[in-house]
Design an enzyme around this catalytic site. Structure first.
Site, PDB file in Angstrom:
ATOM      1  CB  ALA A 134      59.361  38.758  77.203  1.00 33.49           C
ATOM      2  CB  SER A 135      63.664  39.208  73.998  1.00 29.43           C
ATOM      3  OG  SER A 135      63.221  39.279  72.660  1.00 29.43           O
ATOM      4  CE  LYS A 136      63.678  41.841  68.745  1.00 25.20           C
ATOM      5  NZ  LYS A 136      64.984  42.346  68.280  1.00 25.20           N
ATOM      6  CB  VAL A 149      75.113  39.745  69.791  1.00 23.96           C
ATOM      7  CG1 VAL A 149      75.576  40.434  68.524  1.00 23.96           C
ATOM      8  CG2 VAL A 149      73.782  39.034  69.601  1.00 23.96           C
ATOM      9  CE1 TYR A 181      62.065  38.745  67.610  1.00 23.19           C
ATOM     10  CE2 TYR A 181      59.874  39.735  67.632  1.00 23.19           C
ATOM     11  CZ  TYR A 181      61.164  39.683  67.128  1.00 23.19           C
ATOM     12  OH  TYR A 181      61.560  40.570  66.152  1.00 23.19           O
ATOM     13  CB  SER A 222      59.927  43.630  67.541  1.00 19.10           C
ATOM     14  OG  SER A 222      58.793  43.080  66.904  1.00 19.10           O
TER      15      SER A 222
HETATM   16  N1  NAD Z   1      61.718  41.030  59.929  1.00 17.94           N
HETATM   17  C1  NAD Z   1      60.812  41.545  60.730  1.00 17.94           C
HETATM   18  O1  NAD Z   1      59.599  41.502  60.460  1.00 17.94           O
HETATM   19  C2  NAD Z   1      61.219  42.213  62.010  1.00 17.94           C
HETATM   20  C3  NAD Z   1      60.251  42.944  62.703  1.00 17.94           C
HETATM   21  C4  NAD Z   1      60.610  43.582  63.881  1.00 17.94           C
HETATM   22  C5  NAD Z   1      61.903  43.477  64.367  1.00 17.94           C
HETATM   23  N2  NAD Z   1      62.829  42.757  63.673  1.00 17.94           N
HETATM   24  C6  NAD Z   1      64.185  42.687  64.221  1.00 17.94           C
HETATM   25  O2  NAD Z   1      65.129  43.123  63.282  1.00 17.94           O
HETATM   26  C7  NAD Z   1      66.387  42.503  63.532  1.00 17.94           C
HETATM   27  C8  NAD Z   1      66.933  41.921  62.227  1.00 17.94           C
HETATM   28  O3  NAD Z   1      66.098  40.861  61.789  1.00 17.94           O
HETATM   29  P1  NAD Z   1      65.843  40.514  60.243  1.00 17.94           P
HETATM   30  O4  NAD Z   1      64.389  40.557  60.038  1.00 17.94           O
HETATM   31  O5  NAD Z   1      66.752  41.302  59.400  1.00 17.94           O
HETATM   32  O6  NAD Z   1      66.234  38.964  60.263  1.00 17.94           O
HETATM   33  P2  NAD Z   1      67.399  38.139  59.565  1.00 17.94           P
HETATM   34  O7  NAD Z   1      67.232  36.750  60.045  1.00 17.94           O
HETATM   35  O8  NAD Z   1      67.411  38.421  58.109  1.00 17.94           O
HETATM   36  O9  NAD Z   1      68.717  38.787  60.201  1.00 17.94           O
HETATM   37  C9  NAD Z   1      69.111  38.542  61.528  1.00 17.94           C
HETATM   38  C10 NAD Z   1      70.624  38.434  61.544  1.00 17.94           C
HETATM   39  O10 NAD Z   1      71.049  38.273  62.903  1.00 17.94           O
HETATM   40  C11 NAD Z   1      72.048  37.275  62.909  1.00 17.94           C
HETATM   41  N3  NAD Z   1      72.158  36.652  64.228  1.00 17.94           N
HETATM   42  C12 NAD Z   1      71.301  35.771  64.803  1.00 17.94           C
HETATM   43  N4  NAD Z   1      71.769  35.381  65.997  1.00 17.94           N
HETATM   44  C13 NAD Z   1      72.947  36.039  66.173  1.00 17.94           C
HETATM   45  C14 NAD Z   1      73.907  36.054  67.215  1.00 17.94           C
HETATM   46  N5  NAD Z   1      73.779  35.307  68.309  1.00 17.94           N
HETATM   47  N6  NAD Z   1      74.999  36.850  67.079  1.00 17.94           N
HETATM   48  C15 NAD Z   1      75.174  37.588  65.958  1.00 17.94           C
HETATM   49  N7  NAD Z   1      74.302  37.602  64.942  1.00 17.94           N
HETATM   50  C16 NAD Z   1      73.200  36.832  65.049  1.00 17.94           C
HETATM   51  C17 NAD Z   1      71.620  36.271  61.844  1.00 17.94           C
HETATM   52  O11 NAD Z   1      72.696  35.458  61.440  1.00 17.94           O
HETATM   53  C18 NAD Z   1      71.115  37.200  60.762  1.00 17.94           C
HETATM   54  O12 NAD Z   1      72.151  37.564  59.868  1.00 17.94           O
HETATM   55  C19 NAD Z   1      66.128  41.454  64.617  1.00 17.94           C
HETATM   56  O13 NAD Z   1      66.524  41.975  65.874  1.00 17.94           O
HETATM   57  C20 NAD Z   1      64.627  41.283  64.572  1.00 17.94           C
HETATM   58  O14 NAD Z   1      64.105  40.842  65.807  1.00 17.94           O
HETATM   59  C21 NAD Z   1      62.514  42.113  62.498  1.00 17.94           C
END
Ligand code: NAD
Length: 269
Positions: A164-166, A72, A162, A149
């Site tokens: 800041a990005s969110k 992405v 992280y 997030s």
């Molecule tokens: N898990 C948490 O506690 C939490 C909390 C708040 C926000 N989030 C957000 O939720 C989203 C999903 O995270 P998750 O917890 O399911 O983690 P995860 O690691 O299980 O899934 C993240 C997915 O994104 C993919 N990815 C990473 N870099 C990429 C890139 N450059 N291009 C395409 N795909 C890419 C990874 O391969 C992975 O499959 C993220 O944006 C994360 O910041 C997660």
């Protein structure tokens, strides 16, 4: 409306959804739930092996499915993913920008290259997703859902880049929402608290599968989350997928530029 099933507004039959980050965690759970709601799915992720497994589960739910290796942080990759949706299913109705990476580092030690990577994936990646979706949705309607997030709202040490990005994702969501609202393209965000996925247990470092799947490590992380959290439970990927389905569907037709906060009742600090 009268006489309709209560779930009719959540029905995505005949619609096409693109999900980034679909190989794992929240993205994977979202892809499966949107498929169960009737949508055809186009899945993007950098992790090709995980994509295959997710696509198989989506197919099992009865949906049409296509997958494409997508980084992405590359505008060309994201454009190609959206083009694939239009080529395969003729339209784009839902864009779920879920891919993200975590950095876990004290500010004094954070390298510029890590900062660049976090911003490229988490912020530019969501920007590219919004731009490609807005182009493909034309005069609308459509729904874009961006993954922010709780770290965008609550101070959380070692997550400066992280967070800041969110926070950027939240501002981007509101700006794009106001720009495209007249075309009935809605743009909303979700700001989850801690959710039980490989991202949390891996803390963004390069960890081996063994470490990720270590039951003691996993239980310690989940216990800490439960303790912090007024509801006393840790989030599951499905909890966030339900919020995505709401925002993706007509159930939220009166909402745009908003942020949902599934976080167990409090920021994760
Ligand atoms: N898990 C948490 O506690 C939490 C909390 C708040 C926000 N989030 C957000 O939720 C989203 C999903 O995270 P998750 O917890 O399911 O983690 P995860 O690691 O299980 O899934 C993240 C997915 O994104 C993919 N990815 C990473 N870099 C990429 C890139 N450059 N291009 C395409 N795909 C890419 C990874 O391969 C992975 O499959 C993220 O944006 C994360 O910041 C997660």
């Amino acid at each position: 409306m009268s006489g309709e099933h209560a779930f009719a507004a959540f029905d995505l039959s005949g619609r096409t959804a693109v999900v980034t980050g679909a190989a794992s965690g929240i993205g994977r759970a979202t892809a499966i739930l949107l498929a169960r709601a009737g949508a055809n799915l186009v899945l993007g992720d950098v992790q090709e092996s995980g994509l295959g497994g997710a696509a198989a589960e989506v197919k099992e739910a009865g949906a049409g499915v296509a997958q494409l290796r997508t980084d992405v942080s590359s505008a060309a990759d994201v454009e190609a993913l959206v083009e694939r949706a239009v080529a395969e299913f003729g339209r784009l109705d839902v864009m779920a920008n879920i891919a993200g990476v975590l950095s876990d580092s004290r500010v004094a030690e954070l390298e510029e290259a890590d900062l660049d990577r976090i911003l490229a994936v988490n912020l530019k990646g969501v920007f590219f997703g919004c731009r490609a979706a807005v182009r493909a949705m034309g005069e609308g309607p459509g729904s874009i859902v961006n993954m922010a997030s709780s770290a965008a709202f609550a101070p959380y040490p070692t997550l400066s880049a992280y967070s800041a990005s969110k926070a950027g994702v939240v501002a981007l969501t509101r700006s794009v929402a106001s720009e495209v609202a007249r075309r009935r393209i809605r743009v909303n965000a979700i700001a989850p608290g801690m959710v039980d996925t490989p991202m949390v247990l891996g803390r963004g470092r390069a960890v081996g599968e063994d470490e990720r799947l270590d039951p003691e490590r996993r239980e310690a992380a989940l216990a800490a989350a439960r303790e912090r959290n007024p509801l006393g439970i840790a989030g599951r990927p499905e909890d966030i997928a339900h919020a995505v389905l709401f925002l993706a569907s007509d159930a939220s037709r009166y909402m745009t530029g908003q942020v949902l906060h599934p976080n167990g009742g409090a920021p994760m600090v």
